[in-house]
Motif scaffolding. Structure first.
Motif, PDB file in Angstrom:
ATOM      1  N   ASN A  20       0.769  -1.232  -0.088  1.00  0.00           N
ATOM      2  CA  ASN A  20       0.081  -0.061  -0.042  1.00  0.00           C
ATOM      3  C   ASN A  20       0.783   1.405  -0.010  1.00  0.00           C
ATOM      4  N   GLN A  21       1.647   1.345  -1.045  1.00  0.00           N
ATOM      5  CA  GLN A  21       2.352   2.579  -1.384  1.00  0.00           C
ATOM      6  C   GLN A  21       2.358   2.930  -2.762  1.00  0.00           C
ATOM      7  N   PRO A  22       0.983   3.287  -3.151  1.00  0.00           N
ATOM      8  CA  PRO A  22       0.753   3.233  -4.840  1.00  0.00           C
ATOM      9  C   PRO A  22       1.282   4.743  -5.289  1.00  0.00           C
ATOM     10  N   THR A  23       1.708   5.576  -4.614  1.00  0.00           N
ATOM     11  CA  THR A  23       2.256   6.819  -5.199  1.00  0.00           C
ATOM     12  C   THR A  23       3.851   6.381  -5.607  1.00  0.00           C
ATOM     13  N   ARG A  24       4.526   5.390  -4.799  1.00  0.00           N
ATOM     14  CA  ARG A  24       5.798   5.015  -5.238  1.00  0.00           C
ATOM     15  C   ARG A  24       5.814   3.650  -5.875  1.00  0.00           C
ATOM     16  N   LEU A  25       4.570   3.150  -6.556  1.00  0.00           N
ATOM     17  CA  LEU A  25       4.339   1.865  -7.463  1.00  0.00           C
ATOM     18  C   LEU A  25       4.580   0.772  -6.325  1.00  0.00           C
ATOM     19  N   ASN A  26       4.296   1.050  -5.000  1.00  0.00           N
ATOM     20  CA  ASN A  26       4.688   0.039  -4.155  1.00  0.00           C
ATOM     21  C   ASN A  26       6.012  -0.641  -4.097  1.00  0.00           C
ATOM     22  N   ALA A  27       6.818   0.354  -4.227  1.00  0.00           N
ATOM     23  CA  ALA A  27       8.360  -0.186  -4.070  1.00  0.00           C
ATOM     24  C   ALA A  27       8.460  -0.773  -2.824  1.00  0.00           C
ATOM     25  N   CYS A  28       9.200  -1.657  -2.408  1.00  0.00           N
ATOM     26  CA  CYS A  28       9.383  -2.273  -1.468  1.00  0.00           C
ATOM     27  C   CYS A  28      10.443  -1.872  -0.294  1.00  0.00           C
ATOM     28  N   SER A  29      10.123  -0.965   0.632  1.00  0.00           N
ATOM     29  CA  SER A  29      11.093  -0.455   1.620  1.00  0.00           C
ATOM     30  C   SER A  29      11.420  -1.507   2.421  1.00  0.00           C
ATOM     31  N   LEU A  30      12.302  -1.154   3.422  1.00  0.00           N
ATOM     32  CA  LEU A  30      12.798  -2.237   4.363  1.00  0.00           C
ATOM     33  C   LEU A  30      11.750  -2.283   5.361  1.00  0.00           C
ATOM     34  N   ASP A  31      10.987  -1.171   5.731  1.00  0.00           N
ATOM     35  CA  ASP A  31       9.869  -1.289   6.640  1.00  0.00           C
ATOM     36  C   ASP A  31       8.733  -1.894   5.943  1.00  0.00           C
ATOM     37  N   MET A  32       8.465  -1.856   4.732  1.00  0.00           N
ATOM     38  CA  MET A  32       7.464  -2.760   3.960  1.00  0.00           C
ATOM     39  C   MET A  32       7.769  -4.096   4.056  1.00  0.00           C
ATOM     40  N   ALA A  33       8.941  -4.569   3.764  1.00  0.00           N
ATOM     41  CA  ALA A  33       9.497  -6.058   3.843  1.00  0.00           C
ATOM     42  C   ALA A  33       9.078  -6.443   5.343  1.00  0.00           C
ATOM     43  N   ASP A  34       9.507  -5.847   6.329  1.00  0.00           N
ATOM     44  CA  ASP A  34       9.374  -6.231   7.729  1.00  0.00           C
ATOM     45  C   ASP A  34       7.975  -6.275   8.092  1.00  0.00           C
ATOM     46  N   GLU A  35       7.029  -5.345   7.646  1.00  0.00           N
ATOM     47  CA  GLU A  35       5.618  -5.436   7.804  1.00  0.00           C
ATOM     48  C   GLU A  35       4.874  -6.706   7.041  1.00  0.00           C
ATOM     49  N   GLU A  54      -1.797  -2.189  -4.476  1.00  0.00           N
ATOM     50  CA  GLU A  54      -2.701  -1.027  -4.423  1.00  0.00           C
ATOM     51  C   GLU A  54      -2.307  -0.340  -5.627  1.00  0.00           C
ATOM     52  N   GLY A  55      -3.470   0.100  -6.367  1.00  0.00           N
ATOM     53  CA  GLY A  55      -3.086   0.981  -7.554  1.00  0.00           C
ATOM     54  C   GLY A  55      -2.639   0.183  -8.658  1.00  0.00           C
ATOM     55  N   ARG A  56      -1.750   0.921  -9.425  1.00  0.00           N
ATOM     56  CA  ARG A  56      -1.398   0.383 -10.918  1.00  0.00           C
ATOM     57  C   ARG A  56      -0.081  -0.399 -10.951  1.00  0.00           C
ATOM     58  N   ALA A  57       0.270  -0.854  -9.735  1.00  0.00           N
ATOM     59  CA  ALA A  57       1.578  -1.601  -9.812  1.00  0.00           C
ATOM     60  C   ALA A  57       1.434  -2.803  -8.632  1.00  0.00           C
ATOM     61  N   PHE A  58       1.898  -3.824  -9.035  1.00  0.00           N
ATOM     62  CA  PHE A  58       2.390  -4.957  -7.786  1.00  0.00           C
ATOM     63  C   PHE A  58       3.332  -4.324  -6.851  1.00  0.00           C
ATOM     64  N   CYS A  59       4.769  -4.267  -7.510  1.00  0.00           N
ATOM     65  CA  CYS A  59       5.766  -3.741  -6.732  1.00  0.00           C
ATOM     66  C   CYS A  59       6.866  -3.384  -7.730  1.00  0.00           C
ATOM     67  N   ALA A  60       7.287  -2.484  -7.489  1.00  0.00           N
ATOM     68  CA  ALA A  60       8.437  -1.764  -8.474  1.00  0.00           C
ATOM     69  C   ALA A  60       9.748  -2.134  -8.158  1.00  0.00           C
ATOM     70  N   GLY A  61      10.058  -3.122  -7.144  1.00  0.00           N
ATOM     71  CA  GLY A  61      11.248  -3.330  -6.534  1.00  0.00           C
ATOM     72  C   GLY A  61      11.740  -2.626  -5.388  1.00  0.00           C
ATOM     73  N   ALA A  62      12.827  -2.764  -4.982  1.00  0.00           N
ATOM     74  CA  ALA A  62      13.254  -2.136  -3.439  1.00  0.00           C
ATOM     75  C   ALA A  62      13.173  -0.573  -3.772  1.00  0.00           C
ATOM     76  N   ASP A  63      12.567  -0.027  -2.707  1.00  0.00           N
ATOM     77  CA  ASP A  63      12.653   1.542  -2.520  1.00  0.00           C
ATOM     78  C   ASP A  63      13.907   2.108  -2.238  1.00  0.00           C
ATOM     79  N   LEU A  64      14.678   2.588  -2.942  1.00  0.00           N
ATOM     80  CA  LEU A  64      15.921   3.123  -2.733  1.00  0.00           C
ATOM     81  C   LEU A  64      15.776   4.586  -2.037  1.00  0.00           C
ATOM     82  N   GLN A  65      14.555   5.252  -2.041  1.00  0.00           N
ATOM     83  CA  GLN A  65      14.410   6.430  -1.530  1.00  0.00           C
ATOM     84  C   GLN A  65      13.765   6.510  -0.052  1.00  0.00           C
TER      85      GLN A  65
END
Length: 261
Positions: A20-35, A54-65
């Motif tokens: 559920n980070q659609p504005t980031r194309l659900n990029a997977c941060s460390l926090d998302m992975a832990d959640e 959520e939204g128009r992506a499954f997951c765009a990869g690791a969130d570098l930002q």
């Protein structure tokens, strides 16, 4: 419990985890992975699980930002730590679940998002979906178990294509390759996933859990070891209440009513 990066819903014995980070194309941060990892420990009432975005992506990869994401920019040791402390534990948790898993892949599934999408028992892709191992384009190597999964799903030649050329594999092509279970219209994606998950949730949960582990073990074992693993699994499943119900319903010529016990 409340999550910041995902949503967890359990209904009709099916858990749905939504990135559920659609504005980031659900990029997977460390926090998302832990959640996600934590959510997988909260499935006591579920007998199947769906993972989607959520939204128009499954997951765009690791969130570098995101917080900790700059570890990938600080050299190999940072990436090594992020993988071993966050992403790899998640992938192992998915592999060891004792209930069936379905991924509903909407839009891009890139990098570790591709690994999460393909780690399920049944990956269903929408026609807008694509699978991408883009690491070669930034001088890195696939992770999240991709080199293990891809060779087993589509063989060395196609795995090499995905990893070394770093090109998108559209949903329909992924289905043709056998990379995913099926590809459906985007509008039908969640209905397909829920229908399948509900069917699995109504099945003999103990036996399905044993099947998951036997399938994984068979990829690494010889024939005699696989036979022994099956016998051990049959002993476990055979002692379940669902197995007794299955036998009784067969003799009574009616459909079995499995309770997941």
């Amino acid at each position: 419990m409340e999550f910041e990066n995902i949503k967890l819903d359990i209904a009709d014995q099916v858990a749905t985890i939504t990135l559920n980070q659609p504005t980031r194309l659900n990029a997977c941060s460390l926090d998302m992975a832990d959640e996600i990892n934590l959510a997988l420990d909260k499935l006591e009432d579920a007998r199947a699980v769906i993972i989607t975005g959520e939204g128009r992506a499954f997951c765009a990869g690791a969130d570098l930002q995101a917080k900790g994401g700059d570890s990938a920019l600080s050299g190999g040791q940072g990436s090594y730590a992020a993988l071993n402390q966050h992403y790899n534990p998640l992938m192992l948790k998915l592999a060891k679940l004792d209930i069936p898993t379905v991924t509903a892949v909407n839009g891009p599934a890139a990098g570790v998002g591709c690994s999460i999408a393909l780690a399920s028992d049944f990956a269903i892709a929408g026609k807008s979906a694509y699978f991408l191992q883009a690491f070669v384009n930034i001088g890195l190597v696939p992770d999240g178990g991709a080199s293990w999964m891809l060779t087993r799903l589509v063989g060395k030649a196609r795995a090499t294509e995905m990893m070394m050329l770093g090109e998108k594999i559209p949903g329909e092509k992924a289905a043709d390759w056998g990379l995913v279970y099926k590809c459906v219209d985007d509008e039908a994606l969640m209905d397909e996933a829920r229908t399948l998950a509900k069917r699995l949730a109504g099945g003999p949960t103990v036996a399905l859990g044993v099947m998951r582990q036997n399938l994984a073990a068979a990829l690494e074992s010889d024939y005699s070891s696989a036979l022994l693993k099956e016998a051990e699994g049959q002993r476990l499943a055979g002692d379940s209440k669902d197995a007794r119900e299955g036998a009784i319903s067969f003799l009574q010529k009616r459909k079995a009513e499995f309770k997941g016990e």
